[in-house]
Design a protein around this motif. Sequence first.
Motif, PDB file in Angstrom:
ATOM      1  N   PHE A   1       0.840  -1.199   0.000  1.00  0.00           N
ATOM      2  CA  PHE A   1       0.000   0.000   0.000  1.00  0.00           C
ATOM      3  C   PHE A   1       0.872   1.246   0.000  1.00  0.00           C
ATOM      4  O   PHE A   1       2.048   1.212   0.372  1.00  0.00           O
ATOM      5  N   GLY A   2       0.273   2.351  -0.434  1.00  0.00           N
ATOM      6  CA  GLY A   2       0.933   3.652  -0.402  1.00  0.00           C
ATOM      7  C   GLY A   2      -0.118   4.741  -0.327  1.00  0.00           C
ATOM      8  O   GLY A   2      -0.984   4.834  -1.195  1.00  0.00           O
ATOM      9  N   CYS A   3      -0.081   5.543   0.728  1.00  0.00           N
ATOM     10  CA  CYS A   3      -1.109   6.566   0.962  1.00  0.00           C
ATOM     11  C   CYS A   3      -0.506   7.971   0.861  1.00  0.00           C
ATOM     12  O   CYS A   3       0.459   8.284   1.564  1.00  0.00           O
ATOM     13  N   LEU A   4      -1.084   8.783   0.017  1.00  0.00           N
ATOM     14  CA  LEU A   4      -0.652  10.170  -0.086  1.00  0.00           C
ATOM     15  C   LEU A   4      -1.324  11.006   0.990  1.00  0.00           C
ATOM     16  O   LEU A   4      -2.538  10.905   1.202  1.00  0.00           O
ATOM     17  N   TRP A   5      -0.537  11.837   1.686  1.00  0.00           N
ATOM     18  CA  TRP A   5      -1.075  12.741   2.697  1.00  0.00           C
ATOM     19  C   TRP A   5      -1.652  13.956   1.982  1.00  0.00           C
ATOM     20  O   TRP A   5      -0.945  14.757   1.397  1.00  0.00           O
ATOM     21  N   ASN A   6      -2.974  14.069   2.016  1.00  0.00           N
ATOM     22  CA  ASN A   6      -3.672  15.109   1.270  1.00  0.00           C
ATOM     23  C   ASN A   6      -4.294  16.121   2.219  1.00  0.00           C
ATOM     24  O   ASN A   6      -5.506  16.179   2.421  1.00  0.00           O
ATOM     25  N   SER A   7      -3.460  16.923   2.810  1.00  0.00           N
ATOM     26  CA  SER A   7      -3.892  18.006   3.680  1.00  0.00           C
ATOM     27  C   SER A   7      -2.677  18.886   3.934  1.00  0.00           C
ATOM     28  O   SER A   7      -1.529  18.450   3.724  1.00  0.00           O
ATOM     29  N   THR A   8      -2.905  20.100   4.353  1.00  0.00           N
ATOM     30  CA  THR A   8      -1.801  21.014   4.611  1.00  0.00           C
ATOM     31  C   THR A   8      -1.452  21.004   6.090  1.00  0.00           C
ATOM     32  O   THR A   8      -2.315  21.176   6.948  1.00  0.00           O
ATOM     33  N   GLY A   9      -0.190  20.770   6.369  1.00  0.00           N
ATOM     34  CA  GLY A   9       0.284  20.721   7.747  1.00  0.00           C
ATOM     35  C   GLY A   9       1.567  19.942   7.814  1.00  0.00           C
ATOM     36  O   GLY A   9       1.712  18.909   7.144  1.00  0.00           O
ATOM     37  N   GLY A  10       2.517  20.416   8.586  1.00  0.00           N
ATOM     38  CA  GLY A  10       3.798  19.743   8.664  1.00  0.00           C
ATOM     39  C   GLY A  10       4.493  19.776   7.313  1.00  0.00           C
ATOM     40  O   GLY A  10       4.627  20.827   6.687  1.00  0.00           O
ATOM     41  N   LYS A  11       4.901  18.604   6.823  1.00  0.00           N
ATOM     42  CA  LYS A  11       5.568  18.516   5.529  1.00  0.00           C
ATOM     43  C   LYS A  11       4.590  18.354   4.372  1.00  0.00           C
ATOM     44  O   LYS A  11       4.995  18.317   3.208  1.00  0.00           O
ATOM     45  N   GLY A  12       3.295  18.244   4.673  1.00  0.00           N
ATOM     46  CA  GLY A  12       2.313  17.999   3.633  1.00  0.00           C
ATOM     47  C   GLY A  12       1.642  19.268   3.141  1.00  0.00           C
ATOM     48  O   GLY A  12       1.469  20.229   3.881  1.00  0.00           O
ATOM     49  N   VAL A  13       1.256  19.248   1.860  1.00  0.00           N
ATOM     50  CA  VAL A  13       0.486  20.331   1.263  1.00  0.00           C
ATOM     51  C   VAL A  13      -0.659  19.705   0.482  1.00  0.00           C
ATOM     52  O   VAL A  13      -0.445  18.786  -0.324  1.00  0.00           O
ATOM     53  N   ALA A  14      -1.885  20.164   0.725  1.00  0.00           N
ATOM     54  CA  ALA A  14      -3.057  19.592   0.068  1.00  0.00           C
ATOM     55  C   ALA A  14      -2.915  19.652  -1.448  1.00  0.00           C
ATOM     56  O   ALA A  14      -2.328  20.586  -2.003  1.00  0.00           O
ATOM     57  N   LEU A  15      -3.458  18.654  -2.124  1.00  0.00           N
ATOM     58  CA  LEU A  15      -3.365  18.579  -3.571  1.00  0.00           C
ATOM     59  C   LEU A  15      -4.221  19.635  -4.257  1.00  0.00           C
ATOM     60  O   LEU A  15      -5.346  19.911  -3.841  1.00  0.00           O
TER      61      LEU A  15
END
Length: 297
Positions: free
Chosen positions: A260-274
């Motif tokens: 499995f592989g899950c993309l983090w789709n939200s803004t916060g920390g190292k993530g930025v929403a798509l």
Amino acid sequence: MEHLSRRHVLQLLGATGAAVAGASAGARAAVPPSTVPQIGMSSPAAQWATRTAQVGPGLRARRIFADLAAGPTSQLRLVREAHAAGQLPVISYKAGGSIADTLAGRYDTVAAQAAAQLAAFGKPTAVTFWHEPHGNMTPAQFVAAQRRMVPIFQAGGASLRVGPLLNGFLLDRQVATFAQYAPDDLLARWNFFGIDTYESGTMTSPGTAKPAPRIGAARTFLTQRGFATLPLGIGEYNGYSAQTITDTGNALLTTSGVWFGCLWNSTGGKGVALSGDRLTAFRGTLAAATARSGLLA
């Protein structure tokens, strides 16, 4: 899916890679239920419906965060929703704010109860305890906690597959430190092995370290340790550009034995929403995984 050319989908399909053929020596029930990587998403529950509508069809996994301190039914509703949607739940448990309570046995009973609740669904479920431990505890504490908690969750039944989600950035230049979190006895016990992996830098100034190469590095790490066929999971990934997201999708689809592989789709920390071309890139990964499923059906 809009904005996706046939060429884009074929590019993402690439080489399919070797499917997992069997369990590593000593690994318990290591083979995942599918030879096609389950591409999914991680997003806060309040944003899940919106983000799902934005990315479109094809999500096959859902990252869920739960806390044993909240009781054995923590986030069980989200697990139920994932199963109902045909998605693999990838559940990350923590236990309050202190690993000391775990090591003292405070959460043994609630973990066993949680495992029973999850097993009652009778469907494949990925479970991890204390993802990305580096910086929260010492490697020795993590190893002790895994030796305690993994057998408790595994006792819930064969549908529960238990493994770690380690800090992927350690694979860049700190492999020796990374290895301290994964001794041989746990590699033989875990049902899968995983990391979270993000792009270094920021949206306005991306760094040179990218998430995709760490997926192959994790497989290399396992091969060198003698666990070449242990299924690989990516709990979270994100990127600051469409190219980074496409490259990571390619790595998921072409590295052998990715479960499995899950993309983090939200803004916060190292993530930025798509959004924009980054959203289109992730849609391409979903389309490629779906196409590959059709080819193997």
